[in-house]
Write a protein that holds these residues in place. Structure first.
Motif, PDB file in Angstrom:
ATOM      1  N   ALA A  65      30.529  27.597  44.048  1.00 18.05           N
ATOM      2  CA  ALA A  65      30.699  26.538  43.049  1.00 18.05           C
ATOM      3  C   ALA A  65      31.816  25.608  43.493  1.00 18.05           C
ATOM      4  O   ALA A  65      32.831  26.046  44.032  1.00 18.05           O
ATOM      5  N   ASP A  66      31.602  24.299  43.286  1.00 19.29           N
ATOM      6  CA  ASP A  66      32.595  23.315  43.721  1.00 19.29           C
ATOM      7  C   ASP A  66      33.912  23.474  42.977  1.00 19.29           C
ATOM      8  O   ASP A  66      34.972  23.158  43.521  1.00 19.29           O
ATOM      9  N   ASP A  67      33.842  23.950  41.707  1.00 16.66           N
ATOM     10  CA  ASP A  67      35.067  24.046  40.923  1.00 16.66           C
ATOM     11  C   ASP A  67      35.662  25.453  40.949  1.00 16.66           C
ATOM     12  O   ASP A  67      36.478  25.807  40.120  1.00 16.66           O
ATOM     13  N   GLU A  68      35.241  26.242  41.941  1.00 17.47           N
ATOM     14  CA  GLU A  68      35.712  27.625  42.037  1.00 17.47           C
ATOM     15  C   GLU A  68      36.397  27.844  43.368  1.00 17.47           C
ATOM     16  O   GLU A  68      35.991  27.290  44.398  1.00 17.47           O
ATOM     17  N   VAL A  98      40.264  33.457  35.840  1.00 15.09           N
ATOM     18  CA  VAL A  98      39.388  34.272  36.672  1.00 15.09           C
ATOM     19  C   VAL A  98      37.931  33.986  36.319  1.00 15.09           C
ATOM     20  O   VAL A  98      37.577  33.798  35.151  1.00 15.09           O
ATOM     21  N   THR A  99      37.080  33.959  37.334  1.00  7.60           N
ATOM     22  CA  THR A  99      35.648  33.780  37.100  1.00  7.60           C
ATOM     23  C   THR A  99      34.917  35.094  37.385  1.00  7.60           C
ATOM     24  O   THR A  99      35.338  35.872  38.230  1.00  7.60           O
ATOM     25  N   PHE A 100      33.845  35.307  36.642  1.00  7.88           N
ATOM     26  CA  PHE A 100      33.060  36.523  36.785  1.00  7.88           C
ATOM     27  C   PHE A 100      31.656  36.213  37.284  1.00  7.88           C
ATOM     28  O   PHE A 100      31.106  35.137  37.026  1.00  7.88           O
ATOM     29  N   GLY A 101      31.082  37.163  38.003  1.00 10.03           N
ATOM     30  CA  GLY A 101      29.715  37.039  38.471  1.00 10.03           C
ATOM     31  C   GLY A 101      29.088  38.422  38.561  1.00 10.03           C
ATOM     32  O   GLY A 101      29.769  39.441  38.401  1.00 10.03           O
ATOM     33  N   THR A 102      27.798  38.472  38.818  1.00 10.11           N
ATOM     34  CA  THR A 102      27.100  39.756  38.928  1.00 10.11           C
ATOM     35  C   THR A 102      27.184  40.279  40.367  1.00 10.11           C
ATOM     36  O   THR A 102      27.637  39.587  41.274  1.00 10.11           O
ATOM     37  N   ARG A 122      38.771  32.095  41.141  1.00  8.69           N
ATOM     38  CA  ARG A 122      39.456  31.391  40.060  1.00  8.69           C
ATOM     39  C   ARG A 122      38.881  29.985  39.901  1.00  8.69           C
ATOM     40  O   ARG A 122      38.498  29.349  40.878  1.00  8.69           O
ATOM     41  N   ARG A 123      38.839  29.519  38.667  1.00 11.33           N
ATOM     42  CA  ARG A 123      38.358  28.170  38.375  1.00 11.33           C
ATOM     43  C   ARG A 123      39.461  27.176  38.703  1.00 11.33           C
ATOM     44  O   ARG A 123      40.632  27.413  38.411  1.00 11.33           O
ATOM     45  N   ARG A 124      39.099  26.072  39.322  1.00 16.45           N
ATOM     46  CA  ARG A 124      40.074  25.037  39.672  1.00 16.45           C
ATOM     47  C   ARG A 124      40.378  24.184  38.451  1.00 16.45           C
ATOM     48  O   ARG A 124      40.058  22.993  38.394  1.00 16.45           O
ATOM     49  N   THR A 125      40.956  24.819  37.466  1.00 16.85           N
ATOM     50  CA  THR A 125      41.359  24.148  36.234  1.00 16.85           C
ATOM     51  C   THR A 125      42.730  24.679  35.846  1.00 16.85           C
ATOM     52  O   THR A 125      43.188  25.688  36.396  1.00 16.85           O
ATOM     53  N   TYR A 133      23.531  34.532  33.782  1.00 15.96           N
ATOM     54  CA  TYR A 133      22.897  33.219  33.710  1.00 15.96           C
ATOM     55  C   TYR A 133      23.860  32.045  33.854  1.00 15.96           C
ATOM     56  O   TYR A 133      23.435  30.924  34.112  1.00 15.96           O
ATOM     57  N   HIS A 134      25.150  32.297  33.665  1.00 14.24           N
ATOM     58  CA  HIS A 134      26.119  31.196  33.704  1.00 14.24           C
ATOM     59  C   HIS A 134      27.138  31.319  34.824  1.00 14.24           C
ATOM     60  O   HIS A 134      28.042  30.500  34.911  1.00 14.24           O
ATOM     61  N   GLN A 135      27.019  32.327  35.680  1.00 13.86           N
ATOM     62  CA  GLN A 135      28.028  32.536  36.720  1.00 13.86           C
ATOM     63  C   GLN A 135      28.119  31.358  37.679  1.00 13.86           C
ATOM     64  O   GLN A 135      27.080  30.730  37.979  1.00 13.86           O
ATOM     65  N   PRO A 136      29.346  31.057  38.132  1.00 13.85           N
ATOM     66  CA  PRO A 136      30.609  31.699  37.770  1.00 13.85           C
ATOM     67  C   PRO A 136      31.054  31.280  36.373  1.00 13.85           C
ATOM     68  O   PRO A 136      30.958  30.100  36.025  1.00 13.85           O
ATOM     69  N   VAL A 137      31.525  32.246  35.585  1.00 17.59           N
ATOM     70  CA  VAL A 137      31.882  31.976  34.205  1.00 17.59           C
ATOM     71  C   VAL A 137      33.207  32.654  33.869  1.00 17.59           C
ATOM     72  O   VAL A 137      33.515  33.718  34.403  1.00 17.59           O
TER      73      VAL A 137
END
Length: 213
Positions: A191-194, A141-145, A133-136, A97-101
């Motif tokens: 995602a813009d931040d990914e 690392v970001t996860f998704g289904t 990866r998150r641009r932070t 529900y929150h991907q990318p997370v």
């Protein structure tokens, strides 16, 4: 008068029908008195020599078994269902529900520290993947289904994810949801931040779990 051929047939029938190996004494107790059990067994063993099924003697008991050189044909691979723990179910639902997370975001939603083992299980089962990866700072690392996740739960797209009550029925969540759990609209595949992993990069996310066993 005992017919050797008939004795052999009867021994064959008894051994095929038996649920366990039979001894010569077991066979004698079922055949007419005077039947030559030894000769019948030898003849039957010779008859099955070189065939797909052989007659063998193990611990003085006789049985039919697959020829040794064909044993590989009997190998069967089975998939055993792995029941997800409550923590894994909740983590999977949050990722869906929150991907990318990121791991830190999963912890913030669940209110408890995320176990590396829990995410490893989801990755191993193919329900979750490393997206990028998150641009932070730290580029976590970001996860998704995955498509396997959609197939497993009978969903056409992420847009078909159910509400909280239906999630319980599908097994996506345990009966007791975290108090701060929310069900937002599923994120898009981009995602813009990914950002994607760099070419040839092998994701190293062990640093995300430092201090955990």
């Amino acid at each position: 008068m005992n017919d050797p051929g008939e004795t052999e047939r009867r021994i064959e029938a008894l051994l095929f029908a038996a649920s366990e190996p039979l001894s010569a004494a077991d066979l004698a107790g079922r055949l007419p008195e005077g039947a030559d059990i030894g000769a019948g067994l030898m003849a039957l063993q010779a008859s099955y020599q070189g065939r797909g099924v052989n007659l063998v003697c193990v611990a003085d008991r006789w049985r039919f078994q697959t020829a040794e050189d064909l044993a590989w044909l009997m190998t069967e691979e089975r998939e055993e269902a792995r029941r997800l723990s409550k923590a894994a179910q909740e983590t999977l639902a949050i990722i869906a529900y929150h991907q990318p997370v990121t791991r830190a975001e999963i912890e913030a939603i669940r209110g408890v520290q995320a176990s590396r083992g829990t995410i490893d299980v989801l990755l191993e089962l193919g329900l979750v993947r490393l997206r990028g990866r998150r641009r932070t700072p730290g580029r976590p690392v970001t996860f998704g289904t995955t498509d396997t996740f959609l197939e497993h739960y009978g969903l056409a797209t992420l847009g078909d994810l159910p509400g909280a009550a239906e999630m319980k029925a599908l097994g996506l969540l345990g009966m007791d949801m975290p108090a701060n759990f929310s069900v937002p609209t599923p994120g898009s595949d981009l995602a813009d931040d990914e950002e994607p992993f760099e070419d040839g990069e092998t994701p190293e996310f062990h640093q995300d779990f430092l201090g955990e066993e």
